[in-house]
Design a protein around this motif. Structure first.
Motif, PDB file in Angstrom:
ATOM      1  N   ASP A  76       0.600  -1.541   0.105  1.00 61.71           N
ATOM      2  CA  ASP A  76       0.070   0.393   0.372  1.00 61.71           C
ATOM      3  C   ASP A  76       0.857   1.715  -0.100  1.00 61.71           C
ATOM      4  OD1 ASP A  76      -2.601   1.323   0.680  1.00 61.71           O
ATOM      5  OD2 ASP A  76      -1.996   1.854   1.930  1.00 61.71           O
ATOM      6  N   GLN A  77       2.280   0.932   0.778  1.00 64.03           N
ATOM      7  CA  GLN A  77       2.805   2.587   0.501  1.00 64.03           C
ATOM      8  C   GLN A  77       3.793   2.577  -0.766  1.00 64.03           C
ATOM      9  OE1 GLN A  77       3.402   4.786   3.183  1.00 64.03           O
ATOM     10  NE2 GLN A  77       4.681   5.652   1.935  1.00 64.03           N
ATOM     11  N   GLN A  78       3.962   1.581  -1.096  1.00 66.09           N
ATOM     12  CA  GLN A  78       4.603   1.642  -2.401  1.00 66.09           C
ATOM     13  C   GLN A  78       3.341   2.701  -3.663  1.00 66.09           C
ATOM     14  OE1 GLN A  78       5.756  -2.082  -3.596  1.00 66.09           O
ATOM     15  NE2 GLN A  78       7.481  -2.558  -1.593  1.00 66.09           N
ATOM     16  N   ILE A  79       2.370   1.683  -3.462  1.00 65.46           N
ATOM     17  CA  ILE A  79       1.804   2.630  -4.126  1.00 65.46           C
ATOM     18  C   ILE A  79       1.265   3.591  -3.801  1.00 65.46           C
ATOM     19  CG2 ILE A  79      -0.937   2.110  -5.299  1.00 65.46           C
ATOM     20  CD1 ILE A  79      -1.372  -0.498  -4.449  1.00 65.46           C
ATOM     21  N   ARG A  80       0.731   4.220  -3.057  1.00 61.59           N
ATOM     22  CA  ARG A  80       0.843   5.826  -2.468  1.00 61.59           C
ATOM     23  C   ARG A  80       1.925   6.416  -3.221  1.00 61.59           C
ATOM     24  NH1 ARG A  80      -3.155   6.026   0.770  1.00 61.59           N
ATOM     25  NH2 ARG A  80      -4.508   4.516   1.783  1.00 61.59           N
ATOM     26  N   GLU A  81       3.345   6.054  -2.968  1.00 58.26           N
ATOM     27  CA  GLU A  81       4.318   6.416  -3.572  1.00 58.26           C
ATOM     28  C   GLU A  81       4.451   7.450  -5.006  1.00 58.26           C
ATOM     29  OE1 GLU A  81       7.777   4.554  -2.214  1.00 58.26           O
ATOM     30  OE2 GLU A  81       7.214   5.096  -0.154  1.00 58.26           O
TER      31      GLU A  81
END
Length: 265
Positions: A76-81
């Protein structure tokens, strides 16, 4: 005398025929250049569409992935970045394409009554990811039902650039403030003020006259065209955009807008 008159008349006729041919040649050249220019505009429109479309689709795919994955998952964090990077790419691409259109043929202007408070709220929603990523607080003090006359698309582009720049050059945990102030009987100033890194007087002069590429406080890339594009979109009035800044003390950019009465229902 008759011979002299004949010679003069003959030369005049020769000159007239020569000028007529030259005029016809110039008309043909102008028409040819107009066709070439129109072809360039049409080609550029197609290229603009083809360049924007993959970015839009990528944004949609990332949004779909974000909704499908658990909020606590590492991905999820990678998607947000990735979303933030796509947003930065979209803003850079939009600036480049809008700048190119202005330089080629100018953007058509369609002045209408615009509620500044609604327009700024729309931009704030667009940059919400930027704000969250840098933990920057945006204070919106634009009064409700603040009506002006402007081309809505062009003003949207100006406000988006100013707010995005403010976020870009403000360190994390800073703030950006939006507010309006009366400027005479028929104008207001819309101001975007930040607590960013600021600029020297020489840097201010440079960014208002030529593209200056500067990275943001977290290495955000840019094209250096944002403020120049804003000035182009605001028209021939050089005083319609005013910028004040000090190193380490932030930047304030104000745009002068013509007020309008609230439209009747």
């Amino acid at each position: 005398m008759l011979w002299i008159g004949y010679v003069v008349y003959t030369r005049q006729q020769r000159t007239i025929r020569l000028l007529t041919r030259q005029k016809a040649d110039i008309v043909k050249q102008v028409q040819h250049l107009e066709r070439i220019n129109q072809q360039k505009v049409n080609l550029f429109s197609l290229i603009s569409h083809d360049l924007r479309l993959p970015v839009v689709r990528l944004k949609q795919q990332l949004n779909t992935l974000k909704q499908a994955s658990p909020a606590t998952a590492p991905i999820d964090q990678q998607i947000r970045e990735s979303e933030e990077q796509v947003d930065q790419l979209a803003r850079m691409l939009t600036n480049l394409l809008d700048w190119s259109v202005v330089q080629m043929k100018g953007l058509p202007t369609n002045p209408v009554q615009v509620d500044v408070s609604v327009l700024t709220a729309e931009v704030i929603a667009d940059v919400s990811t930027q704000l969250k990523h840098k933990n920057i607080r945006l204070i919106n003090q634009v009064s409700a039902s603040t009506w002006i006359i402007a081309d809505r698309y062009q003003l949207l582009c100006v406000v988006r650039n100013l707010i995005s720049n403010a976020i870009k050059f403000t360190p994390p945990h800073g703030y950006v403030r939006l507010y309006t102030k009366t400027a005479g009987e028929s104008c207001i100033w819309l101001t975007v003020r930040d607590t960013g890194i600021g600029m020297s007087a020489d840097e201010v002069a440079c960014v208002l006259s030529a593209p200056v590429i500067r990275s943001g406080t977290q290495g955000e890339p840019g094209t250096g065209l944002g403020l120049l594009l804003c000035r182009e979109l605001l028209g021939d009035d050089a005083d319609a955009l005013q910028l004040t800044s000090q190193p380490g003390k932030g930047t304030s950019v104000s745009v002068r807008l013509v007020t309008a009465d609230k439209p009747t229902p």
